[in-house]
Design a protein around this motif. Structure first.
Motif, mmCIF file in Angstrom:
data_model
loop_
_atom_site.group_PDB
_atom_site.id
_atom_site.type_symbol
_atom_site.label_atom_id
_atom_site.label_comp_id
_atom_site.label_asym_id
_atom_site.label_seq_id
_atom_site.Cartn_x
_atom_site.Cartn_y
_atom_site.Cartn_z
ATOM 1 N N GLU A 94 0.817 -1.208 0.000
ATOM 2 C CA GLU A 94 0.000 0.000 0.000
ATOM 3 C C GLU A 94 0.855 1.263 0.000
ATOM 4 O OE1 GLU A 94 -2.837 -0.051 3.136
ATOM 5 O OE2 GLU A 94 -4.162 -1.458 2.104
ATOM 6 N N ASP A 95 2.157 1.129 0.232
ATOM 7 C CA ASP A 95 3.041 2.283 0.065
ATOM 8 C C ASP A 95 2.971 2.754 -1.380
ATOM 9 O OD1 ASP A 95 3.869 2.248 2.683
ATOM 10 O OD2 ASP A 95 5.618 1.000 2.295
ATOM 11 N N GLU A 96 3.056 4.063 -1.589
ATOM 12 C CA GLU A 96 2.784 4.622 -2.909
ATOM 13 C C GLU A 96 3.914 5.509 -3.417
ATOM 14 O OE1 GLU A 96 -2.076 4.992 -2.294
ATOM 15 O OE2 GLU A 96 -0.843 6.787 -2.553
ATOM 16 N N PHE A 97 4.045 5.552 -4.753
ATOM 17 C CA PHE A 97 4.774 6.578 -5.460
ATOM 18 C C PHE A 97 3.749 7.363 -6.271
ATOM 19 C CE2 PHE A 97 8.318 3.446 -5.003
ATOM 20 C CZ PHE A 97 9.143 4.264 -4.249
ATOM 21 N N ALA A 98 3.867 8.689 -6.277
ATOM 22 C CA ALA A 98 2.839 9.520 -6.909
ATOM 23 C C ALA A 98 3.411 10.303 -8.085
ATOM 24 C CB ALA A 98 2.244 10.490 -5.888
ATOM 25 N N ASP A 160 -4.829 8.981 3.562
ATOM 26 C CA ASP A 160 -4.545 8.110 4.701
ATOM 27 C C ASP A 160 -3.497 7.048 4.391
ATOM 28 O OD1 ASP A 160 -5.996 6.577 2.975
ATOM 29 O OD2 ASP A 160 -7.498 5.929 4.427
ATOM 30 N N LYS A 161 -2.956 7.041 3.176
ATOM 31 C CA LYS A 161 -1.909 6.092 2.837
ATOM 32 C C LYS A 161 -0.577 6.815 2.766
ATOM 33 C CE LYS A 161 -4.627 2.593 0.392
ATOM 34 N NZ LYS A 161 -5.943 3.088 0.721
ATOM 35 N N LYS A 162 0.483 6.074 2.770
ATOM 36 C CA LYS A 162 1.822 6.635 2.794
ATOM 37 C C LYS A 162 2.339 6.834 1.372
ATOM 38 C CE LYS A 162 5.922 7.836 4.275
ATOM 39 N NZ LYS A 162 6.174 9.179 4.836
ATOM 40 N N ILE A 163 2.530 8.083 0.962
ATOM 41 C CA ILE A 163 3.190 8.384 -0.300
ATOM 42 C C ILE A 163 4.677 8.553 -0.001
ATOM 43 C CG2 ILE A 163 3.415 10.026 -2.195
ATOM 44 C CD1 ILE A 163 0.480 10.649 -1.929
ATOM 45 N N LEU A 164 5.479 7.650 -0.534
ATOM 46 C CA LEU A 164 6.905 7.654 -0.233
ATOM 47 C C LEU A 164 7.646 8.755 -0.977
ATOM 48 C CD1 LEU A 164 7.604 3.804 -0.382
ATOM 49 C CD2 LEU A 164 7.053 5.203 1.622
ATOM 50 N N ALA A 165 7.224 9.043 -2.212
ATOM 51 C CA ALA A 165 7.892 10.055 -3.024
ATOM 52 C C ALA A 165 6.965 10.450 -4.159
ATOM 53 C CB ALA A 165 9.209 9.522 -3.578
ATOM 54 N N ALA A 166 7.247 11.604 -4.768
ATOM 55 C CA ALA A 166 6.396 12.105 -5.848
ATOM 56 C C ALA A 166 7.254 12.750 -6.920
ATOM 57 C CB ALA A 166 5.383 13.110 -5.308
ATOM 58 N N ALA A 167 6.695 12.816 -8.132
ATOM 59 C CA ALA A 167 7.322 13.536 -9.238
ATOM 60 C C ALA A 167 6.268 14.435 -9.861
ATOM 61 C CB ALA A 167 7.885 12.570 -10.280
ATOM 62 N N GLU A 229 9.102 19.698 1.892
ATOM 63 C CA GLU A 229 9.247 20.297 3.218
ATOM 64 C C GLU A 229 9.108 19.193 4.270
ATOM 65 O OE1 GLU A 229 6.305 22.950 5.769
ATOM 66 O OE2 GLU A 229 7.110 24.048 4.052
ATOM 67 N N PRO A 230 9.996 19.123 5.250
ATOM 68 C CA PRO A 230 9.974 18.009 6.214
ATOM 69 C C PRO A 230 8.652 17.833 6.944
ATOM 70 C CG PRO A 230 12.047 19.194 6.374
ATOM 71 C CD PRO A 230 11.179 20.002 5.438
ATOM 72 N N THR A 231 7.854 18.912 7.089
ATOM 73 C CA THR A 231 6.571 18.751 7.766
ATOM 74 C C THR A 231 5.588 17.932 6.935
ATOM 75 O OG1 THR A 231 5.815 20.866 6.871
ATOM 76 C CG2 THR A 231 6.826 20.891 9.060
ATOM 77 N N VAL A 232 5.776 17.918 5.595
ATOM 78 C CA VAL A 232 4.952 17.077 4.719
ATOM 79 C C VAL A 232 5.652 15.747 4.470
ATOM 80 C CG1 VAL A 232 3.719 16.972 2.497
ATOM 81 C CG2 VAL A 232 4.072 19.181 3.637
ATOM 82 N N ASP A 233 6.982 15.799 4.324
ATOM 83 C CA ASP A 233 7.825 14.593 4.306
ATOM 84 C C ASP A 233 7.615 13.737 3.064
ATOM 85 O OD1 ASP A 233 9.862 13.084 5.489
ATOM 86 O OD2 ASP A 233 8.416 11.687 6.359
ATOM 87 N N ILE A 234 7.480 14.366 1.895
ATOM 88 C CA ILE A 234 7.371 13.621 0.642
ATOM 89 C C ILE A 234 8.448 14.143 -0.309
ATOM 90 C CG2 ILE A 234 5.922 13.018 -1.330
ATOM 91 C CD1 ILE A 234 3.487 13.497 0.416
ATOM 92 N N PRO A 235 9.551 13.420 -0.502
ATOM 93 C CA PRO A 235 10.565 13.861 -1.472
ATOM 94 C C PRO A 235 9.910 14.044 -2.841
ATOM 95 C CG PRO A 235 11.346 11.990 -0.195
ATOM 96 C CD PRO A 235 9.890 12.135 0.120
ATOM 97 N N THR A 236 10.164 15.163 -3.483
ATOM 98 C CA THR A 236 9.463 15.493 -4.729
ATOM 99 C C THR A 236 10.429 16.033 -5.765
ATOM 100 O OG1 THR A 236 7.453 16.036 -3.481
ATOM 101 C CG2 THR A 236 7.570 16.803 -5.750
ATOM 102 N N ASN A 237 10.436 15.399 -6.944
ATOM 103 C CA ASN A 237 11.181 15.885 -8.089
ATOM 104 C C ASN A 237 10.241 16.625 -9.042
ATOM 105 O OD1 ASN A 237 12.761 12.822 -7.718
ATOM 106 N ND2 ASN A 237 13.899 14.730 -7.559
ATOM 107 N N TRP A 238 10.842 17.354 -9.952
ATOM 108 C CA TRP A 238 10.041 18.175 -10.863
ATOM 109 C C TRP A 238 10.668 18.104 -12.266
ATOM 110 C CZ3 TRP A 238 10.049 24.258 -10.442
ATOM 111 C CH2 TRP A 238 9.210 24.798 -11.427
#
Length: 245
Positions: A94-98, A160-167, A229-238
């Motif tokens: 259920e861990d996610e990449f977005a 409610d699920k864990k997004i590990l990282a996003a692009a 931002e660490p308060t959101v805690d989702i590493p994000t590339n662009w």
């Protein structure tokens, strides 16, 4: 700022697109005193985007003397709803990449093509998985289409699920590289949240797409990367190549 100095408004023209799109105005963001958006107490100078052809004509007119412009901006502040569209390709976990492509802006590169690229990537992956060419992914893959910044903020605060990282795919268009010479850029995850995906992108591009010129840019906390931002805690590339049209 210009507004505090008495400026009534700003006229913007993207002259780098004069040769290829002389009649097309380009998008520019409003800027507050300390960021991309105006805060309640900020002085405001509205921005009017005009085509390169009109910008050149204005410069010629000003060279001959004083020019008075009359601008009308029909705006409204109101309570409403932000609609977010999301879908998943289920993985073993259920861990996610977005993958993000924001809506609510009208230009083809900002961000119609970001939306289109996200949909096409998902359709291709789904077909390859359904046809047995690729196995079920280890992690769940999620598409999210919403309003830039605020829509995503609402979504992430309720998810409610864990997004590990996003692009994020924004202002991404081959036209910018082919006609204007803008280089395709891969924005690293913000320094506040280092991410191994930065290295994976380099390895993938070097191995599978060596003919595509690109550059790395340091990460920030703009509209498209602020989830780092660490308060959101989702590493994000662009992914970005510049905004044309």
């Amino acid at each position: 700022s210009l507004a505090k100095a008495g400026c009534a408004g700003i006229v913007f023209a993207a002259f780098e697109t004069t040769e290829h799109e002389p009649d097309v105005p380009s998008w520019t963001n409003c800027h507050g005193d300390i960021g991309w958006y105006n805060l309640k107490e900020d002085a405001v100078a509205p921005i009017f985007s005009v085509s390169p052809k009109k910008g050149i004509e204005l410069i010629r007119m000003m060279a001959k003397g004083k020019v008075t412009l009359h601008g009308v901006m029909n705006t409204k502040l109101y309570d409403g709803e932000i609609h977010t569209v999301t879908a998943t390709i289920p993985g073993k976990s259920e861990d996610e990449f977005a993958l993000l492509g924001h809506l609510y802006e009208p230009f083809k590169s900002d961000d119609c093509q970001g939306f289109g690229v996200g949909v096409e990537v998902a359709l291709m992956l789904k077909k390859l998985i359904d046809d047995g060419v690729l196995p079920q992914p280890e992690k769940t893959l999620r598409l999210i289409f919403s309003m830039e910044r605020y829509g995503y903020a609402a979504f992430f605060s309720q998810h409610d699920k864990k997004i590990l990282a996003a692009a994020s795919i924004d202002s991404f268009t081959c036209q910018a590289t082919e006609t204007v010479g803008s280089t395709f850029s891969f924005i690293l995850s913000p320094i506040s949240l280092p991410f191994f995906g930065d290295m994976l992108f380099y390895e993938a591009m070097s191995r599978f797409c060596p003919e595509i010129p690109y550059r790395f840019n340091p990460g920030g906390l703009s509209d498209d990367c602020w989830m780092g931002e660490p308060t959101v805690d989702i590493p994000t590339n662009w992914f970005v190549s510049g905004c044309v049209g």
